[in-house]
Write an enzyme that holds these catalytic residues in place. Structure first.
Site, short mmCIF file in Angstrom:
data_model
loop_
_atom_site.label_atom_id
_atom_site.label_comp_id
_atom_site.label_asym_id
_atom_site.label_seq_id
_atom_site.Cartn_x
_atom_site.Cartn_y
_atom_site.Cartn_z
N CYS A 2 -44.03 -39.66 -91.61
CA CYS A 2 -43.93 -41.10 -91.39
C CYS A 2 -42.64 -41.61 -92.02
O CYS A 2 -41.97 -40.90 -92.76
CB CYS A 2 -45.11 -41.80 -92.04
SG CYS A 2 -46.70 -41.17 -91.49
N ARG A 29 -38.91 -40.97 -87.27
CA ARG A 29 -39.83 -40.18 -88.09
C ARG A 29 -41.28 -40.34 -87.63
O ARG A 29 -42.14 -39.53 -88.01
CB ARG A 29 -39.74 -40.59 -89.56
CG ARG A 29 -38.38 -40.37 -90.21
CD ARG A 29 -38.43 -40.80 -91.67
NE ARG A 29 -39.42 -40.05 -92.40
CZ ARG A 29 -39.20 -38.86 -92.98
NH1 ARG A 29 -38.00 -38.33 -92.88
NH2 ARG A 29 -40.14 -38.22 -93.61
N TRP A 76 -46.75 -41.60 -88.20
CA TRP A 76 -46.98 -40.45 -87.33
C TRP A 76 -48.34 -39.91 -87.74
O TRP A 76 -48.48 -39.25 -88.76
CB TRP A 76 -45.89 -39.38 -87.52
CG TRP A 76 -46.02 -38.25 -86.55
CD1 TRP A 76 -46.62 -37.04 -86.77
CD2 TRP A 76 -45.58 -38.25 -85.21
NE1 TRP A 76 -46.56 -36.29 -85.63
CE2 TRP A 76 -45.93 -36.99 -84.65
CE3 TRP A 76 -44.91 -39.16 -84.41
CZ2 TRP A 76 -45.65 -36.66 -83.34
CZ3 TRP A 76 -44.63 -38.82 -83.10
CH2 TRP A 76 -44.99 -37.59 -82.58
N ASN A 102 -46.68 -41.16 -96.90
CA ASN A 102 -46.20 -40.15 -95.95
C ASN A 102 -46.62 -38.79 -96.51
O ASN A 102 -46.36 -38.48 -97.66
CB ASN A 102 -44.66 -40.20 -95.83
CG ASN A 102 -44.14 -39.00 -95.05
OD1 ASN A 102 -44.80 -38.49 -94.16
ND2 ASN A 102 -42.97 -38.52 -95.44
N GLY A 103 -47.33 -38.02 -95.72
CA GLY A 103 -47.78 -36.71 -96.19
C GLY A 103 -49.26 -36.51 -95.90
O GLY A 103 -49.82 -37.20 -95.04
N GLU A 480 -40.45 -16.38 -76.05
CA GLU A 480 -39.97 -17.63 -76.64
C GLU A 480 -38.46 -17.58 -76.88
O GLU A 480 -37.74 -18.56 -76.61
CB GLU A 480 -40.72 -17.92 -77.95
CG GLU A 480 -40.33 -19.20 -78.66
CD GLU A 480 -40.45 -20.47 -77.83
OE1 GLU A 480 -39.88 -21.49 -78.24
OE2 GLU A 480 -41.05 -20.43 -76.73
N LYS A 484 -35.84 -20.27 -75.21
CA LYS A 484 -34.89 -21.08 -75.98
C LYS A 484 -33.47 -20.85 -75.47
O LYS A 484 -32.69 -21.78 -75.29
CB LYS A 484 -34.97 -20.74 -77.49
CG LYS A 484 -36.26 -21.17 -78.16
CD LYS A 484 -36.35 -22.63 -78.46
CE LYS A 484 -37.06 -23.42 -77.39
NZ LYS A 484 -38.46 -23.31 -77.21
N GLU A 487 -32.92 -22.29 -71.78
CA GLU A 487 -32.97 -23.75 -71.62
C GLU A 487 -31.82 -24.44 -72.35
O GLU A 487 -31.46 -25.56 -72.02
CB GLU A 487 -34.33 -24.30 -72.08
CG GLU A 487 -34.61 -24.29 -73.57
CD GLU A 487 -35.99 -24.89 -73.89
OE1 GLU A 487 -36.66 -24.34 -74.77
OE2 GLU A 487 -36.38 -25.87 -73.24
N HIS A 503 -39.97 -0.06 -66.24
CA HIS A 503 -40.54 -0.06 -64.87
C HIS A 503 -39.77 -1.00 -63.95
O HIS A 503 -40.34 -1.53 -63.00
CB HIS A 503 -42.02 -0.46 -64.93
CG HIS A 503 -42.84 0.46 -65.78
ND1 HIS A 503 -43.26 1.71 -65.36
CD2 HIS A 503 -43.27 0.32 -67.06
CE1 HIS A 503 -43.94 2.29 -66.33
NE2 HIS A 503 -43.95 1.47 -67.38
N LYS A 603 -38.35 -33.93 -72.88
CA LYS A 603 -39.13 -33.47 -74.03
C LYS A 603 -40.60 -33.33 -73.68
O LYS A 603 -41.29 -32.41 -74.10
CB LYS A 603 -38.95 -34.44 -75.20
CG LYS A 603 -39.68 -34.04 -76.47
CD LYS A 603 -39.15 -32.72 -76.99
CE LYS A 603 -39.97 -32.11 -78.11
NZ LYS A 603 -39.63 -30.72 -78.37
C1 AGP Z 1 -39.78 -25.88 -74.84
O1 AGP Z 1 -38.63 -25.82 -75.61
C2 AGP Z 1 -39.72 -26.88 -73.75
N1 AGP Z 1 -39.38 -28.13 -74.24
C3 AGP Z 1 -40.95 -26.89 -72.85
O2 AGP Z 1 -41.12 -25.61 -72.30
C4 AGP Z 1 -42.25 -27.29 -73.54
O3 AGP Z 1 -42.68 -26.31 -74.42
C5 AGP Z 1 -43.33 -27.52 -72.47
O4 AGP Z 1 -42.90 -28.54 -71.62
C6 AGP Z 1 -44.67 -27.85 -73.08
O5 AGP Z 1 -44.60 -29.05 -73.79
P1 AGP Z 1 -45.86 -29.51 -74.68
O6 AGP Z 1 -46.02 -28.54 -75.80
O7 AGP Z 1 -45.50 -30.88 -75.14
O8 AGP Z 1 -47.06 -29.53 -73.77
#
Ligand code: AGP
Length: 608
Positions: A2, A29, A76, A102-103, A480, A484, A487, A503, A603
């Site tokens: 927060c 935050r 938050w 906050n915490g 993962e 990263k 993207e 394979h 996001k």
């Molecule tokens: C990951 O870096 C991306 N931003 C994207 O794949 C993300 O993980 C996906 O859209 C899922 O989002 P969420 O965890 O908010 O559901």
């Protein structure tokens, strides 16, 4: 995570507008609820509600609050969904003491029961509300405000930065901190406290840092710092801030993503602080079900894969992980009222995941969720939810939310392991202990290995493609790492279970093709050495993430990133993913891209 801001201004000055503008600078935050308190004429003035700052301001006019002393909070949620009663500040029975926080206070339930036994009445579901009531209780026992606050602070377990105002001491603000951040600003006879410097930077560049386990008194005479344990006065030198407001929000890091990668040292600790009661509720739902599906997208899907493997190994539970957008095609026919769905989503608003939940709910399934956003649609659709507590993630690329999801899912698997008795208790103890060691290992890694990762990133910046290979619980880590990288750098990266790479994928290998191996010394170590040899024999450039001292794989590799310290296999994705986050970051920056806002991505993907 927060945002907090407090100020003691010259008598006759109105603090409220200043508090509101400081909260605006802290909104990154947390932004699900807002509240302000000012002190004037021997009483407290409180305005608070759920919603963004502008919304709450337009409803209540936050500038129209009298008094030159006041505190504000932007929330938050971790305990208690976003709602007016859960917004801060919280007050005591007689509304003479107001506190923002906050915490996470881990032992709040025990203290709450004790105070309810003394007929204190609680209005919210937060952990924070126990603080003004406990201070009130100690004042009732004859202590002065500062001593009552100090005694209260010494009862609290967990992470906190607390700021208190009192109608009976209207020109004073008290603060205390343990783990959560709190800095103090020194103006021209005016004094400030805040979660971070960006809040008071336009007002002063002179600051004092409040260290762990310290508290302080802000009043017109200045700032006095005390050790909370024994009340001893602490002398501290002023520091002069050189940051501009924007970099202050990033704590001096160039991008939010890099700041969030470094925040993992704290956010994993916070993720592990969620009360056991949430895990027990989720576990009883899973044990009571006949079938379990884990549903998620993107990075959350990769965390789900780690969770599924842990549920199998520790509790003998078969959890099928399904990409949310495929759920209705792949699994819905198998869903009924004896099915449990464990949905994972940091935003809690991803449409594909919400659709899968709604479809399953319509067939009577029970819904469990792991999310970072309290009050999100997913949380509201869930029968049981477990919070990730890592605060807002600004960078589009999920980093701290991945490691906190994995930490939460591993703890859930450990809880089920204890309940089902499928795995030896020592193995579960070992994992839980390891989870608490991961923040320290990440801290050491960030202090010692960033340069070697940046060098590797520079050396592969012209690669047409890059491949990530892992085995067992680190297949999700490879996936993962690939996500990263692609993207953020827009390089078409590949990821495979290492054994599967022969394979098909191996046909792509030619001289210098970069292949990143995630190779901790676990049960797959021998086999992954075989895979390294296969790739090396065809000229691949071998980049290995290994445990410090692993000479066998070091000698086979062109580059290595050494992970300091050892971990049981299930916990390795939490630490081994960090160099992959950094690799993607430095490759993106090296190519001149903005890692915080990569093209074509959002996001939170709230469309089908
Ligand atoms: C990951 O870096 C991306 N931003 C994207 O794949 C993300 O993980 C996906 O859209 C899922 O989002 P969420 O965890 O908010 O559901």
């Amino acid at each position: 995570m927060c945002g907090i801001f407090g100020c003691v201004l010259h008598e006759g000055t109105t603090a409220a507008p200043l508090i509101r503008s400081a909260l605006k600078r802290l909104e990154y935050r947390g932004y699900d609820s807002i509240g302000q308190v000012t002190v004037n004429g021997g009483r407290l003035y409180v305005k608070k509600d759920r919603g963004r700052l502008e919304e709450v301001h337009s409803k209540y006019n936050l500038d129209d609050m009298p008094g030159s002393v006041g505190v504000g909070h932007t929330r938050w949620a971790t305990h208690g969904r976003p709602a007016q009663e859960n917004a801060h500040p919280h007050v005591d029975c007689k509304s003479r003491i107001a506190v923002v926080h906050n915490g996470i206070i881990e032992n709040y339930l025990d203290i709450k029961r004790e105070l309810e036994g003394k007929s204190h009445r609680f209005l919210s579901r937060t952990d924070t509300e126990i603080v003004p009531h406990l201070v009130e209780d100690y004042i009732g026992q004859g202590l002065g405000l500062v001593e009552a606050f100090r005694k209260t602070v010494n009862r609290l377990e967990g992470a906190y930065s607390l700021v208190l105002t009192s109608a009976d001491q209207p020109r004073t603000i008290l603060c205390a901190r343990q783990e959560s951040p709190l800095v103090l600003g020194v103006g021209n006879g005016e004094y400030y406290c805040a979660s971070d410097i960006s809040a008071f930077l336009p007002l002063t560049k002179k600051a004092l840092v409040l260290e762990e386990g310290e508290m302080c008194v802000l009043d017109p005479n200045g700032i006095k710092i005390l050790r909370a344990k024994n009340g001893e006065v602490v002398k501290r030198d002023l520091i002069t801030i050189t940051w501009d407001p924007e970099s202050a929000k990033k704590h001096g890091f160039r991008h939010f993503m890099l700041k969030e990668v470094h925040e993992q040292v704290q956010t994993i600790k916070d993720a592990l602080r969620t009360h056991q009661i949430y895990y027990d509720l989720a576990a009883s739902k899973i044990i009571g079900s006949e079938k379990l599906f884990i549903v998620a997208c993107g990075t959350s899907y990769h965390a789900g894969l780690v969770g599924s493997l842990a549920l199998t190994r520790l509790a003998g539970i078969d959890a099928r992980v399904v990409v949310a957008s495929e759920f209705s095609e792949e699994a819905l026919d198998l869903v009924n009222d004896r099915t449990a769905i464990l949905a994972v989503s940091q935003s809690g608003e991803t449409m594909d995941t919400l659709n899968a939940i709604r479809d399953a709910k319509a067939k009577g399934a029970s819904i469990l969720s792991v999310t970072n956003v309290m009050g999100s649609t997913m949380m509201r659709l869930s029968d049981v939810y477990i919070g990730q507590n890592c605060g807002p993630e600004v960078g589009v690329a999920a980093t701290k939310t991945f490691t906190s999801q994995v930490a939460v899912l591993l703890r859930l698997a450990a809880t089920l392991g204890r309940k089902t008795g499928k795995a030896p208790v020592e193995k579960i103890d070992e994992l839980e202990d390891a989870l608490h060691r991961t923040p320290g290992m990440i801290e050491e890694l960030l202090n010692t290995k960033v340069e070697s990762v940046r060098r590797i990133a520079d050396s592969i910046s012209n690669a047409a493609s890059i491949c990530f290979l892992g085995r067992g619980v680190n297949v999700p880590t490879a996936l993962e790492g690939r996500l990263k990288l692609l993207e953020l750098s827009y390089v078409p990266a590949i990821a495979y279970p290492a054994g599967e790479s022969k394979h098909g994928f191996i046909s792509l290998i030619e001289e210098g093709f970069p292949v990143v191996f995630i190779a901790p010394p676990d049960e797959t170590h021998k086999k992954i050495i075989g895979n390294i040899m296969e790739m090396k024999a065809r000229g691949a450039r071998i980049i290995s993430l290994i445990q410090e001292g692993d000479e066998e794989i070091r000698n086979l590799s062109d580059d290595v990133v050494e992970i300091p310290g050892s971990l049981p296999p299930l916990a390795t994705p939490i630490v081994y993913v960090v160099p992959l986050q950094l690799l993607a970051y430095y490759l993106s920056v090296g190519k001149g891209h903005d890692p915080d806002y990569p093209r074509n991505l959002a996001k939170s993907v709230t469309v089908e």
